[in-house]
Design a protein around this motif. Sequence first.
Motif, PDB file in Angstrom:
ATOM      1  N   PHE A 166      -7.699 -79.191  15.328  1.00 18.68           N
ATOM      2  CA  PHE A 166      -6.795 -79.002  14.141  1.00 18.68           C
ATOM      3  C   PHE A 166      -6.964 -77.639  13.405  1.00 18.68           C
ATOM      4  O   PHE A 166      -8.121 -77.043  13.243  1.00 18.68           O
ATOM      5  N   SER A 167      -5.884 -77.029  12.759  1.00 20.93           N
ATOM      6  CA  SER A 167      -5.760 -75.801  12.123  1.00 20.93           C
ATOM      7  C   SER A 167      -5.201 -76.121  10.733  1.00 20.93           C
ATOM      8  O   SER A 167      -4.480 -76.683  10.642  1.00 20.93           O
ATOM      9  N   GLU A 168      -5.748 -75.162   9.998  1.00 19.20           N
ATOM     10  CA  GLU A 168      -5.236 -75.489   8.532  1.00 19.20           C
ATOM     11  C   GLU A 168      -3.761 -75.047   8.193  1.00 19.20           C
ATOM     12  O   GLU A 168      -3.180 -75.780   7.654  1.00 19.20           O
ATOM     13  N   GLU A 169      -3.166 -74.415   9.448  1.00 21.86           N
ATOM     14  CA  GLU A 169      -1.788 -73.985   9.155  1.00 21.86           C
ATOM     15  C   GLU A 169      -0.624 -75.390   9.520  1.00 21.86           C
ATOM     16  O   GLU A 169       0.320 -75.290   8.991  1.00 21.86           O
ATOM     17  N   ARG A 170      -1.504 -76.372   9.950  1.00 24.10           N
ATOM     18  CA  ARG A 170      -0.668 -77.471  10.254  1.00 24.10           C
ATOM     19  C   ARG A 170      -0.394 -78.374   8.962  1.00 24.10           C
ATOM     20  O   ARG A 170       0.426 -79.485   9.080  1.00 24.10           O
ATOM     21  N   CYS A 171      -1.103 -78.040   7.993  1.00 20.85           N
ATOM     22  CA  CYS A 171      -0.886 -78.773   6.584  1.00 20.85           C
ATOM     23  C   CYS A 171      -0.352 -77.991   5.548  1.00 20.85           C
ATOM     24  O   CYS A 171      -1.159 -76.907   5.226  1.00 20.85           O
ATOM     25  N   SER A 172       0.878 -77.987   5.048  1.00 12.25           N
ATOM     26  CA  SER A 172       1.492 -77.237   4.287  1.00 12.25           C
ATOM     27  C   SER A 172       0.904 -77.157   2.784  1.00 12.25           C
ATOM     28  O   SER A 172       0.112 -78.296   2.511  1.00 12.25           O
ATOM     29  N   VAL A 173       1.260 -76.350   2.059  1.00 13.96           N
ATOM     30  CA  VAL A 173       0.534 -76.408   0.681  1.00 13.96           C
ATOM     31  C   VAL A 173       1.311 -77.582   0.074  1.00 13.96           C
ATOM     32  O   VAL A 173       0.398 -78.035  -0.782  1.00 13.96           O
ATOM     33  N   GLU A 174       2.491 -77.892   0.087  1.00 11.57           N
ATOM     34  CA  GLU A 174       3.085 -79.050  -0.508  1.00 11.57           C
ATOM     35  C   GLU A 174       2.439 -80.270  -0.199  1.00 11.57           C
ATOM     36  O   GLU A 174       1.974 -81.233  -0.913  1.00 11.57           O
ATOM     37  N   GLU A 175       2.010 -80.579   1.285  1.00 17.29           N
ATOM     38  CA  GLU A 175       1.153 -81.692   1.795  1.00 17.29           C
ATOM     39  C   GLU A 175      -0.138 -81.721   0.949  1.00 17.29           C
ATOM     40  O   GLU A 175      -0.471 -82.987   0.753  1.00 17.29           O
ATOM     41  N   MET A 185      -3.169 -71.467  -2.547  1.00 15.03           N
ATOM     42  CA  MET A 185      -2.322 -70.596  -2.212  1.00 15.03           C
ATOM     43  C   MET A 185      -2.914 -69.561  -1.420  1.00 15.03           C
ATOM     44  O   MET A 185      -2.505 -68.554  -0.619  1.00 15.03           O
ATOM     45  N   ASP A 186      -4.360 -69.456  -1.543  1.00 11.24           N
ATOM     46  CA  ASP A 186      -5.189 -68.259  -0.916  1.00 11.24           C
ATOM     47  C   ASP A 186      -5.643 -68.826   0.424  1.00 11.24           C
ATOM     48  O   ASP A 186      -6.664 -69.712   0.429  1.00 11.24           O
ATOM     49  N   SER A 187      -5.256 -68.194   1.450  1.00 15.21           N
ATOM     50  CA  SER A 187      -5.635 -68.265   2.871  1.00 15.21           C
ATOM     51  C   SER A 187      -6.855 -67.815   3.180  1.00 15.21           C
ATOM     52  O   SER A 187      -7.424 -68.037   4.204  1.00 15.21           O
TER      53      SER A 187
END
Length: 681
Positions: free
Chosen positions: A176-185, A214-216
């Motif tokens: 799993f990577s963080e990109e798979r979960c959007s900011v809205e989710e 917002m900060d990745s």
Amino acid sequence: MARPKVLPANRLRANTACTACRSSKKRCSGSFPCTNCINKGRSRTCTPFKSLDTNLRNRPVPASRPQVSDRPPWSETEPEAQSSLRSQTHEVITPRRESDTLEPGSRSPEATHRTHSRMLRNLQGERVYVGKAASLSFLQLLRDTVTQHIGPSQFSHNVRSEDMLETEAHHDLLNFSEERCSVEEKRQFIRNYEAATTGFLYVGCGDGILSTLMDSAEPKTDKEKTRAAIVDLMVAIGAQTCLNEPETVQVERFYFARGQRRTFANFLEDPSMDLIRVFLLLSFYMLGACRRNAAFMYLGVASRAAVALGFHVDPSGSVSRNERYERSRLWMSLCVLDLMVSSILGRPSAISPLLPESRQTISRVGTDSTATGLEASYHLSFILDEIVNRLYGEKAASTETADLLLGKLNRWSEHLPHSLRTTSSEHEDESAIRQHTIGNMHVACSYHFAVILVTRPFLISALSVRLARLHQSLSSGVFSEPLEEDPAHSRLAAACIDSAVYMLQTCLEVLQSGLLFRNMCILKAFVFAAALVLGFSMFSHRDVDSEIDGAFRGALTILRMLAPQSAQAAHYLEITSMLESAITQQRQQLAAHARQRRSQYVNRIFSLNDNPTTPRTQSESADQPETTTPRLAQGAPYSWLQSDDGTGAVTPLLDGTLLDWEGMDLPLWDSFPFLTELSII
């Protein structure tokens, strides 16, 4: 076949034997009236051999802790007042002034505690402590009581009765990577977190949450890592409340693992407000993950960090107004969660010794519904702490102390703000409505749980007499004076039952509204505690009370909804379902005896449910004890009952029916060692 020999090491004795059993050197069940005296028709004269110290009975009630003037208006105490029934919080107790005398007919102002501390096993097989105020200790008492009246059953001889059910920690790597979960989710998960914790926690970081989402970039300093861990844990708790789907499970586990790793990156070298926040969140997550021992230990870290930062003393003018606001909010959250978890487990609280001084350091934390709910829970936690210390810290529960504590609970509920009694506005969005509703439910259920803790010792006392009276009425050929309940104990027992009914009705209403989450980490403990109270009441009564039965079925419905997400809720559902079966069996036996008394001239000739290997007629059953053998196993051609301590098989079963060895008298099996868990005196 002779009775199996009991090893000396496994011979467990009752804490207190009655006078008759002691003089005749018979094994006593430790309940009053005991099993031997009930069977011999001398229940009326069954008394403990050693009565409580008279100094304990005459001990004056300690003075209540001083009240401070900076509490919110709705939480201040007033002179004794009678409490009216409220539609939202259901106040059920009318306190008796301490100056009043005992009620007419009362024989004792105290109820001896019959629940005892226990040592259960954790995942590693280590013994862990559970106090006598815990529901698990009450469960063991209920198991022993059921066994005395209907014999061994699946409820009373659960093979996991010595285990403190917890789940394994997940250490496997996730794809799993963080990109798979959007900011809205992530925002939606955080909204779920806010709703799931409202009324218990209020530790948000304000605008810092949005900027961290917002900060990745990977945080570099210890402060940045701790702040990022807070956000990760909020997302994990929010995902924990959702439907158990593969993608959601991965989100939950990924963000919790990363948040936990970031928390321990600096090895806890420097205490800070963010460190308190992160350990509160770690604890709340662990409660939802069915790891209560880990949650308890994380609360200890948060408590020590708070003391190091001086949260337990008045900072005077050394901090700014905004910092005082943040400190007050964090201290309230810590007190609420620590005292609630400690009372559920029956363990000493890390915060409790600091409460008298800390009351002078709290300022208002806001006027919105979230802040109001937290303040209500905070002041309720003081009373909850006093209940555990004063009522369960003694050998017996005093009716005067119980009335004093119930009076404090009533005054607390009298001054609840209107927003905590009503539903939210229809103009609010679904997320706000859910947060408001769950917060009000948490506050109301905490109140009902506190009432149950106060009154449960008296429920045990009153219902034990009722069960003995039922047993006495079924005995034939033996005359004895009818047993009478202590009026003061009966009054408090009724309050315990009413509070359990109100709690379950409130929870069921929220469930039916569709606003309840799939994982409610503290609510499942509340529901289980209330279900045990109602189950004990149902088992002890010949007549059916539709309201109590309906509330009990509501507990099963709630636990059934929570079970797929929580192994602990699934275990509670299993126990409660087996208790329901024991209640059904008790009622069937009472109905059968009633039929036998009505008609002595007719027999039932044939039934498909009768076991051909053990045929019994009405005339034969009349010579048998009042209880019948339960069916514990179905489908297996040959099985064995295991003792709770795992020492081995004690009684064989054939086609689910206990073999009738030389007319064994099941009600007298209370002397067997497997009927009593290891206790701490």
